[in-house]
Design a protein around this motif. Structure first.
Motif, PDB file in Angstrom:
ATOM      1  N   GLY A  35       0.812  -1.206   0.000  1.00  0.00           N
ATOM      2  CA  GLY A  35       0.000   0.000   0.000  1.00  0.00           C
ATOM      3  C   GLY A  35       0.843   1.252   0.000  1.00  0.00           C
ATOM      4  N   TRP A  36       0.259   2.297  -0.547  1.00  0.00           N
ATOM      5  CA  TRP A  36       0.862   3.629  -0.459  1.00  0.00           C
ATOM      6  C   TRP A  36      -0.047   4.502   0.393  1.00  0.00           C
ATOM      7  CZ3 TRP A  36       5.543   5.385  -1.900  1.00  0.00           C
ATOM      8  CH2 TRP A  36       6.283   4.621  -2.805  1.00  0.00           C
ATOM      9  N   PHE A  37       0.579   5.227   1.282  1.00  0.00           N
ATOM     10  CA  PHE A  37      -0.147   6.104   2.188  1.00  0.00           C
ATOM     11  C   PHE A  37       0.518   7.474   2.157  1.00  0.00           C
ATOM     12  CE2 PHE A  37      -2.735   2.910   4.366  1.00  0.00           C
ATOM     13  CZ  PHE A  37      -2.100   1.759   3.952  1.00  0.00           C
ATOM     14  N   GLU A  44      -4.080  13.111   9.656  1.00  0.00           N
ATOM     15  CA  GLU A  44      -3.858  11.690   9.863  1.00  0.00           C
ATOM     16  C   GLU A  44      -3.319  11.049   8.580  1.00  0.00           C
ATOM     17  OE1 GLU A  44      -7.266  10.700  13.227  1.00  0.00           O
ATOM     18  OE2 GLU A  44      -7.345   9.765  11.258  1.00  0.00           O
ATOM     19  N   ARG A  45      -2.632   9.958   8.758  1.00  0.00           N
ATOM     20  CA  ARG A  45      -2.146   9.201   7.613  1.00  0.00           C
ATOM     21  C   ARG A  45      -3.332   8.584   6.889  1.00  0.00           C
ATOM     22  NH1 ARG A  45       3.233   5.677   8.373  1.00  0.00           N
ATOM     23  NH2 ARG A  45       3.768   7.759   9.168  1.00  0.00           N
ATOM     24  N   GLU A  46      -3.334   8.680   5.579  1.00  0.00           N
ATOM     25  CA  GLU A  46      -4.449   8.157   4.804  1.00  0.00           C
ATOM     26  C   GLU A  46      -3.955   7.248   3.685  1.00  0.00           C
ATOM     27  OE1 GLU A  46      -6.632  11.196   2.751  1.00  0.00           O
ATOM     28  OE2 GLU A  46      -4.868  11.980   1.728  1.00  0.00           O
ATOM     29  N   GLY A  47      -4.779   6.271   3.355  1.00  0.00           N
ATOM     30  CA  GLY A  47      -4.440   5.356   2.281  1.00  0.00           C
ATOM     31  C   GLY A  47      -4.678   5.992   0.922  1.00  0.00           C
ATOM     32  N   PRO A  88      -1.927  20.705  -5.406  1.00  0.00           N
ATOM     33  CA  PRO A  88      -1.316  21.135  -4.135  1.00  0.00           C
ATOM     34  C   PRO A  88      -1.778  20.284  -2.949  1.00  0.00           C
ATOM     35  CG  PRO A  88      -1.929  23.041  -5.417  1.00  0.00           C
ATOM     36  CD  PRO A  88      -2.468  21.856  -6.161  1.00  0.00           C
ATOM     37  N   GLU A  89      -3.003  19.811  -2.993  1.00  0.00           N
ATOM     38  CA  GLU A  89      -3.503  18.986  -1.880  1.00  0.00           C
ATOM     39  C   GLU A  89      -2.877  17.596  -1.831  1.00  0.00           C
ATOM     40  OE1 GLU A  89      -5.322  20.665  -4.139  1.00  0.00           O
ATOM     41  OE2 GLU A  89      -7.111  19.520  -4.729  1.00  0.00           O
ATOM     42  N   ASP A  90      -2.093  17.256  -2.836  1.00  0.00           N
ATOM     43  CA  ASP A  90      -1.352  15.993  -2.808  1.00  0.00           C
ATOM     44  C   ASP A  90      -0.052  16.120  -2.022  1.00  0.00           C
ATOM     45  OD1 ASP A  90      -2.271  15.516  -6.240  1.00  0.00           O
ATOM     46  OD2 ASP A  90      -3.157  14.531  -4.483  1.00  0.00           O
ATOM     47  N   THR A  91       0.279  17.331  -1.610  1.00  0.00           N
ATOM     48  CA  THR A  91       1.500  17.544  -0.836  1.00  0.00           C
ATOM     49  C   THR A  91       1.446  16.775   0.474  1.00  0.00           C
ATOM     50  OG1 THR A  91       1.913  19.726  -1.798  1.00  0.00           O
ATOM     51  CG2 THR A  91       2.893  19.267   0.353  1.00  0.00           C
ATOM     52  N   ALA A  92       2.452  15.938   0.694  1.00  0.00           N
ATOM     53  CA  ALA A  92       2.498  15.104   1.895  1.00  0.00           C
ATOM     54  C   ALA A  92       3.766  14.269   1.869  1.00  0.00           C
ATOM     55  CB  ALA A  92       1.284  14.171   1.953  1.00  0.00           C
ATOM     56  N   ARG A 118      10.292   4.607   5.408  1.00  0.00           N
ATOM     57  CA  ARG A 118      10.505   5.858   6.127  1.00  0.00           C
ATOM     58  C   ARG A 118       9.870   7.043   5.437  1.00  0.00           C
ATOM     59  NH1 ARG A 118      16.634   5.763   8.664  1.00  0.00           N
ATOM     60  NH2 ARG A 118      16.363   3.865   9.904  1.00  0.00           N
ATOM     61  N   GLY A 119       9.421   6.867   4.227  1.00  0.00           N
ATOM     62  CA  GLY A 119       8.708   7.930   3.552  1.00  0.00           C
ATOM     63  C   GLY A 119       9.550   8.758   2.612  1.00  0.00           C
ATOM     64  N   THR A 120       8.858   9.418   1.688  1.00  0.00           N
ATOM     65  CA  THR A 120       9.493  10.344   0.763  1.00  0.00           C
ATOM     66  C   THR A 120       8.552  11.528   0.574  1.00  0.00           C
ATOM     67  OG1 THR A 120      10.536  10.545  -1.434  1.00  0.00           O
ATOM     68  CG2 THR A 120       8.546   9.182  -1.302  1.00  0.00           C
ATOM     69  N   GLN A 121       9.094  12.718   0.555  1.00  0.00           N
ATOM     70  CA  GLN A 121       8.289  13.930   0.538  1.00  0.00           C
ATOM     71  C   GLN A 121       7.896  14.310  -0.889  1.00  0.00           C
ATOM     72  OE1 GLN A 121       7.070  15.715   3.141  1.00  0.00           O
ATOM     73  NE2 GLN A 121       6.042  17.095   1.708  1.00  0.00           N
ATOM     74  N   VAL A 122       6.626  14.646  -1.030  1.00  0.00           N
ATOM     75  CA  VAL A 122       6.103  15.169  -2.292  1.00  0.00           C
ATOM     76  C   VAL A 122       5.523  16.546  -2.007  1.00  0.00           C
ATOM     77  CG1 VAL A 122       4.336  14.903  -4.071  1.00  0.00           C
ATOM     78  CG2 VAL A 122       5.630  12.902  -3.277  1.00  0.00           C
ATOM     79  N   THR A 123       5.995  17.535  -2.748  1.00  0.00           N
ATOM     80  CA  THR A 123       5.505  18.899  -2.578  1.00  0.00           C
ATOM     81  C   THR A 123       5.026  19.425  -3.921  1.00  0.00           C
ATOM     82  OG1 THR A 123       7.086  19.284  -0.784  1.00  0.00           O
ATOM     83  CG2 THR A 123       6.074  21.220  -1.807  1.00  0.00           C
TER      84      THR A 123
END
Length: 126
Positions: A35-37, A44-47, A88-92, A118-123
């Motif tokens: 899964g990608w969250f 909160e973290r969302e799927g 822009p709302e995809d930023t996370a 550990r995650g990767t940032q999308v802006t």
């Protein structure tokens, strides 16, 4: 145990595209779905999307349906999240995760996943 490593994040303008990768290592045979969250500051973290690793079936959150696409490379134990028409709302921060239980369809519920990257940032800027 599995180790999941995300890559491919970055900064783009609205309407742009990014492809995230999630490489799995370790006991990957135990992974039933991936899964990608995502998690934005203060939320909160969302799927976002998930894939049954055996059947290849996928499921997407309504917010990304038609814009995001999952793909996999079994030889590389890697799952990709192609993100088009970014907003822009995809930023996370984006995280991939592994579910070890078979389900009728893959899940976007955070508690169902037991191994996380550990995650990767999308802006995405407007």
């Amino acid at each position: 145990a599995q180790v999941l490593v995300e890559s491919g994040g970055g900064s783009v303008q609205a309407g742009g595209s990014l492809r995230l990768s999630c490489a799995a290592s370790g006991n990957t045979f135990r992974i039933m779905s991936m899964g990608w969250f995502r998690q934005a500051p203060g939320k909160e973290r969302e799927g976002v999307a998930c894939m049954d690793t055996n059947a290849g079936t996928t499921y997407y959150a309504d917010s990304v349906k038609g814009r995001f696409t999952l793909a996999r490379d079994n030889a590389k134990n890697t799952v990709y999240l192609q993100m088009n028409n970014l907003k822009p709302e995809d930023t996370a921060a984006y995280y991939c995760a592994a579910d070890r239980y078979w389900r009728i369809s893959c899940s976007l519920r955070v508690p169902n996943y037991y191994s996380w990257g550990r995650g990767t940032q999308v802006t995405v800027s407007s």
